[in-house]
Design a protein around this motif. Sequence first.
Motif, PDB file in Angstrom:
ATOM      1  N   LEU A  87       0.812  -1.218   0.000  1.00  0.00           N
ATOM      2  CA  LEU A  87       0.000   0.000   0.000  1.00  0.00           C
ATOM      3  C   LEU A  87       0.841   1.262   0.000  1.00  0.00           C
ATOM      4  N   ALA A  88       2.157   1.112  -0.141  1.00  0.00           N
ATOM      5  CA  ALA A  88       3.010   2.271  -0.427  1.00  0.00           C
ATOM      6  C   ALA A  88       2.494   3.011  -1.651  1.00  0.00           C
ATOM      7  N   LEU A  89       1.813   2.301  -2.532  1.00  0.00           N
ATOM      8  CA  LEU A  89       1.231   2.931  -3.718  1.00  0.00           C
ATOM      9  C   LEU A  89       0.332   4.101  -3.366  1.00  0.00           C
ATOM     10  N   PHE A  90      -0.306   4.060  -2.191  1.00  0.00           N
ATOM     11  CA  PHE A  90      -1.287   5.075  -1.806  1.00  0.00           C
ATOM     12  C   PHE A  90      -0.744   6.080  -0.801  1.00  0.00           C
ATOM     13  N   GLN A  91       0.566   6.075  -0.547  1.00  0.00           N
ATOM     14  CA  GLN A  91       1.121   6.955   0.478  1.00  0.00           C
ATOM     15  C   GLN A  91       0.758   8.421   0.237  1.00  0.00           C
ATOM     16  N   GLU A  92       1.008   8.924  -0.927  1.00  0.00           N
ATOM     17  CA  GLU A  92       0.780  10.342  -1.198  1.00  0.00           C
ATOM     18  C   GLU A  92      -0.700  10.693  -1.106  1.00  0.00           C
ATOM     19  N   GLU A  93      -1.538   9.838  -1.665  1.00  0.00           N
ATOM     20  CA  GLU A  93      -2.974  10.127  -1.699  1.00  0.00           C
ATOM     21  C   GLU A  93      -3.595  10.078  -0.301  1.00  0.00           C
ATOM     22  N   LEU A  94      -3.199   9.103   0.497  1.00  0.00           N
ATOM     23  CA  LEU A  94      -3.745   9.007   1.848  1.00  0.00           C
ATOM     24  C   LEU A  94      -3.260  10.161   2.718  1.00  0.00           C
ATOM     25  N   ALA A  95      -1.986  10.502   2.583  1.00  0.00           N
ATOM     26  CA  ALA A  95      -1.447  11.607   3.375  1.00  0.00           C
ATOM     27  C   ALA A  95      -2.135  12.919   3.026  1.00  0.00           C
ATOM     28  N   ALA A  96      -2.517  13.074   1.753  1.00  0.00           N
ATOM     29  CA  ALA A  96      -3.181  14.304   1.328  1.00  0.00           C
ATOM     30  C   ALA A  96      -4.653  14.340   1.733  1.00  0.00           C
ATOM     31  N   ALA A  97      -5.224  13.157   2.019  1.00  0.00           N
ATOM     32  CA  ALA A  97      -6.666  13.083   2.264  1.00  0.00           C
ATOM     33  C   ALA A  97      -7.050  13.302   3.723  1.00  0.00           C
ATOM     34  N   VAL A  98      -6.078  13.196   4.641  1.00  0.00           N
ATOM     35  CA  VAL A  98      -6.381  13.330   6.067  1.00  0.00           C
ATOM     36  C   VAL A  98      -5.471  14.373   6.697  1.00  0.00           C
ATOM     37  N   GLY A  99      -5.812  14.736   7.917  1.00  0.00           N
ATOM     38  CA  GLY A  99      -5.050  15.765   8.616  1.00  0.00           C
ATOM     39  C   GLY A  99      -4.133  15.240   9.689  1.00  0.00           C
ATOM     40  N   VAL A 100      -3.844  13.930   9.663  1.00  0.00           N
ATOM     41  CA  VAL A 100      -2.926  13.319  10.623  1.00  0.00           C
ATOM     42  C   VAL A 100      -1.813  12.624   9.848  1.00  0.00           C
ATOM     43  N   PRO A 101      -0.665  12.337  10.484  1.00  0.00           N
ATOM     44  CA  PRO A 101       0.430  11.658   9.781  1.00  0.00           C
ATOM     45  C   PRO A 101       0.032  10.261   9.298  1.00  0.00           C
ATOM     46  N   VAL A 102       0.611   9.867   8.171  1.00  0.00           N
ATOM     47  CA  VAL A 102       0.317   8.568   7.560  1.00  0.00           C
ATOM     48  C   VAL A 102       1.629   7.876   7.206  1.00  0.00           C
ATOM     49  N   VAL A 103       1.731   6.607   7.558  1.00  0.00           N
ATOM     50  CA  VAL A 103       2.866   5.782   7.133  1.00  0.00           C
ATOM     51  C   VAL A 103       2.293   4.466   6.618  1.00  0.00           C
ATOM     52  N   THR A 104       2.341   4.285   5.303  1.00  0.00           N
ATOM     53  CA  THR A 104       1.624   3.171   4.698  1.00  0.00           C
ATOM     54  C   THR A 104       2.381   1.858   4.674  1.00  0.00           C
ATOM     55  N   SER A 105       3.714   1.908   4.670  1.00  0.00           N
ATOM     56  CA  SER A 105       4.463   0.701   4.335  1.00  0.00           C
ATOM     57  C   SER A 105       5.758   0.566   5.120  1.00  0.00           C
ATOM     58  N   SER A 106       6.067  -0.657   5.495  1.00  0.00           N
ATOM     59  CA  SER A 106       7.345  -0.956   6.134  1.00  0.00           C
ATOM     60  C   SER A 106       8.523  -0.598   5.237  1.00  0.00           C
ATOM     61  N   LEU A 107       8.288  -0.588   3.929  1.00  0.00           N
ATOM     62  CA  LEU A 107       9.347  -0.267   2.975  1.00  0.00           C
ATOM     63  C   LEU A 107       9.885   1.140   3.154  1.00  0.00           C
ATOM     64  N   MET A 108       9.121   2.002   3.809  1.00  0.00           N
ATOM     65  CA  MET A 108       9.564   3.376   4.018  1.00  0.00           C
ATOM     66  C   MET A 108      10.763   3.450   4.963  1.00  0.00           C
ATOM     67  N   GLN A 109      11.133   2.335   5.586  1.00  0.00           N
ATOM     68  CA  GLN A 109      12.292   2.296   6.482  1.00  0.00           C
ATOM     69  C   GLN A 109      13.619   2.086   5.764  1.00  0.00           C
ATOM     70  N   VAL A 110      13.581   1.638   4.521  1.00  0.00           N
ATOM     71  CA  VAL A 110      14.814   1.172   3.875  1.00  0.00           C
ATOM     72  C   VAL A 110      15.887   2.255   3.842  1.00  0.00           C
ATOM     73  N   GLU A 111      15.538   3.447   3.399  1.00  0.00           N
ATOM     74  CA  GLU A 111      16.527   4.515   3.303  1.00  0.00           C
ATOM     75  C   GLU A 111      17.055   4.896   4.682  1.00  0.00           C
ATOM     76  N   GLN A 112      16.173   4.924   5.674  1.00  0.00           N
ATOM     77  CA  GLN A 112      16.592   5.247   7.041  1.00  0.00           C
ATOM     78  C   GLN A 112      17.568   4.195   7.569  1.00  0.00           C
ATOM     79  N   VAL A 113      17.272   2.922   7.322  1.00  0.00           N
ATOM     80  CA  VAL A 113      18.159   1.851   7.776  1.00  0.00           C
ATOM     81  C   VAL A 113      19.524   1.970   7.098  1.00  0.00           C
ATOM     82  N   ASN A 114      19.532   2.287   5.808  1.00  0.00           N
ATOM     83  CA  ASN A 114      20.802   2.453   5.100  1.00  0.00           C
ATOM     84  C   ASN A 114      21.705   3.468   5.790  1.00  0.00           C
ATOM     85  N   ARG A 115      21.118   4.511   6.329  1.00  0.00           N
ATOM     86  CA  ARG A 115      21.893   5.597   6.920  1.00  0.00           C
ATOM     87  C   ARG A 115      22.578   5.206   8.232  1.00  0.00           C
ATOM     88  N   VAL A 116      22.093   4.145   8.869  1.00  0.00           N
ATOM     89  CA  VAL A 116      22.695   3.760  10.153  1.00  0.00           C
ATOM     90  C   VAL A 116      23.650   2.571  10.026  1.00  0.00           C
TER      91      VAL A 116
END
Length: 237
Positions: A87-116
């Motif tokens: 559901l990373a496919l819907f990250q931008e649309e869901l984040a734009a549709a509501v007024g609270v933070p949205v994190v759709t997918s575990s895959l969003m961690q990959v870049e952060q993990v690379n940095r450590v």
Amino acid sequence: MKARGGKAIYGASVGILMLDARFPRIPGDMGNALTWPFPVHYRIVREASPDRVVRRGAEGMLDAFIDAARELESDGVDGITTNCGFLALFQEELAAAVGVPVVTSSLMQVEQVNRVLPRGKRAGILTISASTLTPLHLEKAGVPKGTPIGTTEGGRAFTRAILDNELELDTDLARQDNVTAALKLKRDNPDLGAIVLECTNMTPYAADIGEATGLPIFSIVSLVTWFQSGLVPRRYF
């Protein structure tokens, strides 16, 4: 001292958009409420089957996910997540549709993990379905190009039981599928420094994967636990 209202529910800061599924959700699965050390609030997105979301790109489901996200926000959650990495496919649309933070997918961690990770090491992904995890999924989640990907597809139980929405799951075989796939991912990529589990149903086997590979393992539970800690910071005094 006065209590302040404005919400329909209290105490559950994280709202989870759930697929419409019937396979067993064992402890460790984010759809099992016992997994969480804090309360969560669920909303099932009807007709969003595992097959439809993972194998068929969640076709025609965006509006249903937006409606469900808005219902969670109306109920009073402080942030929203989903129970499928695809559901990373819907990250931008869901984040734009509501007024609270949205994190759709575990895959969003990959870049952060690379940095450590140590220099010369990078994170890899273990997914339930490499054949349908497209470049667009990875792009929407901010996954760096060339990230190694392993999969449980072709295993004895895990991918089939989840995506075919079976009523029984052989957890021993599912564990073997996950460990075997992770070991192959490590063997094929000598620079692997950590594994990010795409599938939220893989978390029950994270400890086994870590023990077998000797690598740090990141999952939807690690991501949402971090997410919740920002939504409701711990009070120390």
